[in-house]
Design a protein around this motif. Sequence first.
Motif, PDB file in Angstrom:
ATOM      1  N   VAL A  67      -4.468  43.155 -26.761  1.00  9.97           N
ATOM      2  CA  VAL A  67      -4.441  42.354 -25.548  1.00  9.97           C
ATOM      3  C   VAL A  67      -3.911  40.949 -25.824  1.00  9.97           C
ATOM      4  CG1 VAL A  67      -5.869  41.449 -23.659  1.00  9.97           C
ATOM      5  CG2 VAL A  67      -6.319  43.707 -24.577  1.00  9.97           C
ATOM      6  N   GLY A  68      -4.050  40.502 -27.087  1.00  6.71           N
ATOM      7  CA  GLY A  68      -3.611  39.162 -27.449  1.00  6.71           C
ATOM      8  C   GLY A  68      -4.691  38.142 -27.174  1.00  6.71           C
ATOM      9  N   LEU A  69      -5.890  38.373 -27.750  1.00  8.27           N
ATOM     10  CA  LEU A  69      -7.044  37.511 -27.521  1.00  8.27           C
ATOM     11  C   LEU A  69      -7.461  36.816 -28.809  1.00  8.27           C
ATOM     12  CD1 LEU A  69      -9.157  40.083 -25.465  1.00  8.27           C
ATOM     13  CD2 LEU A  69      -7.745  38.244 -24.547  1.00  8.27           C
ATOM     14  N   PRO A  70      -7.960  35.593 -28.717  1.00  7.68           N
ATOM     15  CA  PRO A  70      -8.444  34.893 -29.910  1.00  7.68           C
ATOM     16  C   PRO A  70      -9.644  35.613 -30.525  1.00  7.68           C
ATOM     17  CG  PRO A  70      -8.162  33.373 -28.052  1.00  7.68           C
ATOM     18  CD  PRO A  70      -8.057  34.761 -27.496  1.00  7.68           C
ATOM     19  N   ASP A  71      -9.653  35.741 -31.843  1.00 10.11           N
ATOM     20  CA  ASP A  71     -10.759  36.428 -32.523  1.00 10.11           C
ATOM     21  C   ASP A  71     -12.109  35.811 -32.180  1.00 10.11           C
ATOM     22  OD1 ASP A  71      -9.021  38.192 -33.693  1.00 10.11           O
ATOM     23  OD2 ASP A  71      -9.033  37.240 -35.672  1.00 10.11           O
ATOM     24  N   ALA A  72     -12.137  34.486 -32.043  1.00  7.89           N
ATOM     25  CA  ALA A  72     -13.408  33.803 -31.800  1.00  7.89           C
ATOM     26  C   ALA A  72     -14.028  34.187 -30.458  1.00  7.89           C
ATOM     27  CB  ALA A  72     -13.200  32.289 -31.857  1.00  7.89           C
ATOM     28  N   ASP A  73     -13.197  34.671 -29.529  1.00  8.48           N
ATOM     29  CA  ASP A  73     -13.702  35.001 -28.191  1.00  8.48           C
ATOM     30  C   ASP A  73     -14.226  36.431 -28.084  1.00  8.48           C
ATOM     31  OD1 ASP A  73     -12.818  32.491 -27.558  1.00  8.48           O
ATOM     32  OD2 ASP A  73     -11.117  33.150 -26.332  1.00  8.48           O
ATOM     33  N   LEU A  74     -13.942  37.267 -29.091  1.00  6.55           N
ATOM     34  CA  LEU A  74     -14.195  38.699 -28.935  1.00  6.55           C
ATOM     35  C   LEU A  74     -15.668  39.053 -28.749  1.00  6.55           C
ATOM     36  CD1 LEU A  74     -11.588  40.150 -31.468  1.00  6.55           C
ATOM     37  CD2 LEU A  74     -11.409  39.961 -28.981  1.00  6.55           C
ATOM     38  N   PRO A  75     -16.599  38.493 -29.525  1.00  7.08           N
ATOM     39  CA  PRO A  75     -18.011  38.862 -29.301  1.00  7.08           C
ATOM     40  C   PRO A  75     -18.471  38.563 -27.871  1.00  7.08           C
ATOM     41  CG  PRO A  75     -17.770  37.783 -31.415  1.00  7.08           C
ATOM     42  CD  PRO A  75     -16.451  37.624 -30.721  1.00  7.08           C
ATOM     43  N   TRP A  76     -18.074  37.418 -27.327  1.00  7.31           N
ATOM     44  CA  TRP A  76     -18.445  37.080 -25.947  1.00  7.31           C
ATOM     45  C   TRP A  76     -17.820  38.059 -24.969  1.00  7.31           C
ATOM     46  CZ3 TRP A  76     -15.655  35.676 -21.568  1.00  7.31           C
ATOM     47  CH2 TRP A  76     -16.384  35.142 -20.506  1.00  7.31           C
ATOM     48  N   LEU A  77     -16.556  38.415 -25.188  1.00 10.88           N
ATOM     49  CA  LEU A  77     -15.871  39.344 -24.296  1.00 10.88           C
ATOM     50  C   LEU A  77     -16.533  40.715 -24.296  1.00 10.88           C
ATOM     51  CD1 LEU A  77     -12.210  38.321 -25.081  1.00 10.88           C
ATOM     52  CD2 LEU A  77     -13.288  38.210 -22.828  1.00 10.88           C
ATOM     53  N   VAL A  78     -16.912  41.204 -25.478  1.00 11.12           N
ATOM     54  CA  VAL A  78     -17.563  42.506 -25.546  1.00 11.12           C
ATOM     55  C   VAL A  78     -18.934  42.460 -24.887  1.00 11.12           C
ATOM     56  CG1 VAL A  78     -18.520  44.235 -27.114  1.00 11.12           C
ATOM     57  CG2 VAL A  78     -16.267  43.263 -27.554  1.00 11.12           C
ATOM     58  N   GLU A  79     -19.641  41.354 -25.045  1.00 11.98           N
ATOM     59  CA  GLU A  79     -20.939  41.196 -24.370  1.00 11.98           C
ATOM     60  C   GLU A  79     -20.770  41.289 -22.859  1.00 11.98           C
ATOM     61  OE1 GLU A  79     -23.999  37.530 -23.526  1.00 11.98           O
ATOM     62  OE2 GLU A  79     -23.059  37.634 -25.505  1.00 11.98           O
ATOM     63  N   LYS A  80     -19.728  40.652 -22.342  1.00  9.92           N
ATOM     64  CA  LYS A  80     -19.486  40.707 -20.901  1.00  9.92           C
ATOM     65  C   LYS A  80     -18.990  42.095 -20.484  1.00  9.92           C
ATOM     66  CE  LYS A  80     -20.881  36.634 -20.393  1.00  9.92           C
ATOM     67  NZ  LYS A  80     -22.213  36.423 -19.779  1.00  9.92           N
ATOM     68  N   GLY A  81     -18.187  42.722 -21.335  1.00 10.89           N
ATOM     69  CA  GLY A  81     -17.748  44.084 -21.044  1.00 10.89           C
ATOM     70  C   GLY A  81     -18.910  45.052 -20.982  1.00 10.89           C
ATOM     71  N   ASP A  82     -19.873  44.882 -21.871  1.00 10.46           N
ATOM     72  CA  ASP A  82     -21.080  45.714 -21.836  1.00 10.46           C
ATOM     73  C   ASP A  82     -21.856  45.500 -20.539  1.00 10.46           C
ATOM     74  OD1 ASP A  82     -20.595  46.809 -24.313  1.00 10.46           O
ATOM     75  OD2 ASP A  82     -21.960  45.474 -25.394  1.00 10.46           O
ATOM     76  N   ALA A  83     -21.940  44.241 -20.112  1.00  8.26           N
ATOM     77  CA  ALA A  83     -22.666  43.933 -18.881  1.00  8.26           C
ATOM     78  C   ALA A  83     -22.010  44.593 -17.673  1.00  8.26           C
ATOM     79  CB  ALA A  83     -22.741  42.425 -18.691  1.00  8.26           C
ATOM     80  N   LEU A  84     -20.681  44.797 -17.759  1.00 10.73           N
ATOM     81  CA  LEU A  84     -19.965  45.453 -16.667  1.00 10.73           C
ATOM     82  C   LEU A  84     -20.195  46.950 -16.673  1.00 10.73           C
ATOM     83  CD1 LEU A  84     -16.416  43.803 -16.639  1.00 10.73           C
ATOM     84  CD2 LEU A  84     -18.178  43.586 -14.903  1.00 10.73           C
ATOM     85  N   ILE A  85     -19.777  47.603 -17.756  1.00  3.20           N
ATOM     86  CA  ILE A  85     -19.705  49.063 -17.743  1.00  3.20           C
ATOM     87  C   ILE A  85     -21.069  49.706 -17.995  1.00  3.20           C
ATOM     88  CG2 ILE A  85     -19.166  49.574 -20.162  1.00  3.20           C
ATOM     89  CD1 ILE A  85     -16.833  51.347 -18.990  1.00  3.20           C
ATOM     90  N   ALA A  86     -21.965  48.986 -18.674  1.00  4.87           N
ATOM     91  CA  ALA A  86     -23.335  49.481 -18.874  1.00  4.87           C
ATOM     92  C   ALA A  86     -24.278  48.709 -17.970  1.00  4.87           C
ATOM     93  CB  ALA A  86     -23.741  49.341 -20.341  1.00  4.87           C
ATOM     94  N   ASN A  87     -23.857  48.549 -16.716  1.00  3.91           N
ATOM     95  CA  ASN A  87     -24.595  47.680 -15.798  1.00  3.91           C
ATOM     96  C   ASN A  87     -25.844  48.329 -15.214  1.00  3.91           C
ATOM     97  OD1 ASN A  87     -23.250  49.492 -14.155  1.00  3.91           O
ATOM     98  ND2 ASN A  87     -22.596  47.974 -12.653  1.00  3.91           N
TER      99      ASN A  87
END
Length: 418
Positions: free
Chosen positions: A157-177
């Motif tokens: 996707v072209g995302l900064p490595d430092a942002d990935l843990p936060w992004l996955v946390e938010k992705g979990d909140a979406l799909i495992a809502n």
Amino acid sequence: MTVWTPNDDGHADLTSHDTFLSGPPHNTFARLRRDDPAHWTEWDQGEPFWSITRHADIHALNGKPDLLSSARGIRMEDQSYEEYLARRTFQETDPPEHMMTRVKVAKAFSKPVVAGFEDAIRDLCTDILDQALAKGTFDATKDIARELPMRMLGRIVGLPDADLPWLVEKGDALIANTDPDFTDHVLDKLTTDEFRMMPFNSPAGAELFVYAKDLMANKAAAGDTSGVLHLILQPGPDGSVLPENEFRNFFCLIVAAGNDTTRYSIAAGIQALAHQPELLPLIQSGAVDDTMADEIIRWASPTSYFRRTATRDFELHGKQIKAGDKVLYWFASANRDEEAFDTPFRVDLARNPNRHLAFGQGGPHLCLGMWLARLEVRVLFQELAKRIKSIEPAGEQKFLRSNFVAGLKSLPVHVTLQ
């Protein structure tokens, strides 16, 4: 040895997320396949629906988007047309509209392009496994399965490595809502409709939208055109540009689905290794390099179902399905169908052919990330098998509270290294 034996009573409530806390209710699916393959399912929180459970039926119907449409939503939950328009991604569209969006990014996920990622994936696996295996006993979902898709997501996707843990946390909140371990905004316990126009009816969708907007502004200022997000923003053949809300929803989809499905496939594969000791030497021999990824993904079936909506009346197994009826394709059932698979409750890494439906085979919504998922799974298990003598359970495994996403959210294991 069977990895997991279903223990439901054969009459489980498929509408309840709690039903799936012990894994999919496969005794119920087996009964429905045998006795009522087009089952009218009542639901006290929404409109009733048809449950389609046989492999052959799902494969055939999946190829008829003119009869069974994605353009009314893909989950069990009901939504107004206004909510549908606000939340939809190209998953919730039919041909030809679906293809107009899909072709923009299809090349980035094509088999030849994805094959070029193998060395990068192998390097990531080396780093992830070296850290996890050194612990001896650890949670394989958290320390291995979660890590690889997250890091590859950033590359593609072209995302900064430092942002990935936060992004996955938010992705979990979406799909495992529907799981309180992943979100405070649990879908079936909502007391507000504040976020009904956001993807998955979740505040995480709003946060991800702000992030995506800022990310693309920063990329544009830097002249950075890397990653698939740039592709999705380009005009189509007719000159049309993806509306802002659909770009937001696409970003949310790729963060959530692009991470979770591969994560839970890897976790299911590690679960299988821990319960079927004969699998490890088979992987180490190299004999199943070409077949093991599909069997692991069949075993995982990380998306339990997708919903469609009938566009006209038709008959199936003597039942009259009416225009406007919700119809659920239970992939979790199809991938354990005795008519399609010999010994479906045993992981057979050499299974060939393997006609699983985990990628939505047979229809226009064939999984965009199919080749990437296969490659990540294959390389991860090759590298894991090189490093260990044995792997065994080391505690209680825990499944997601979700009838939509199937996965082990916790998988304690102990390894003995080579």
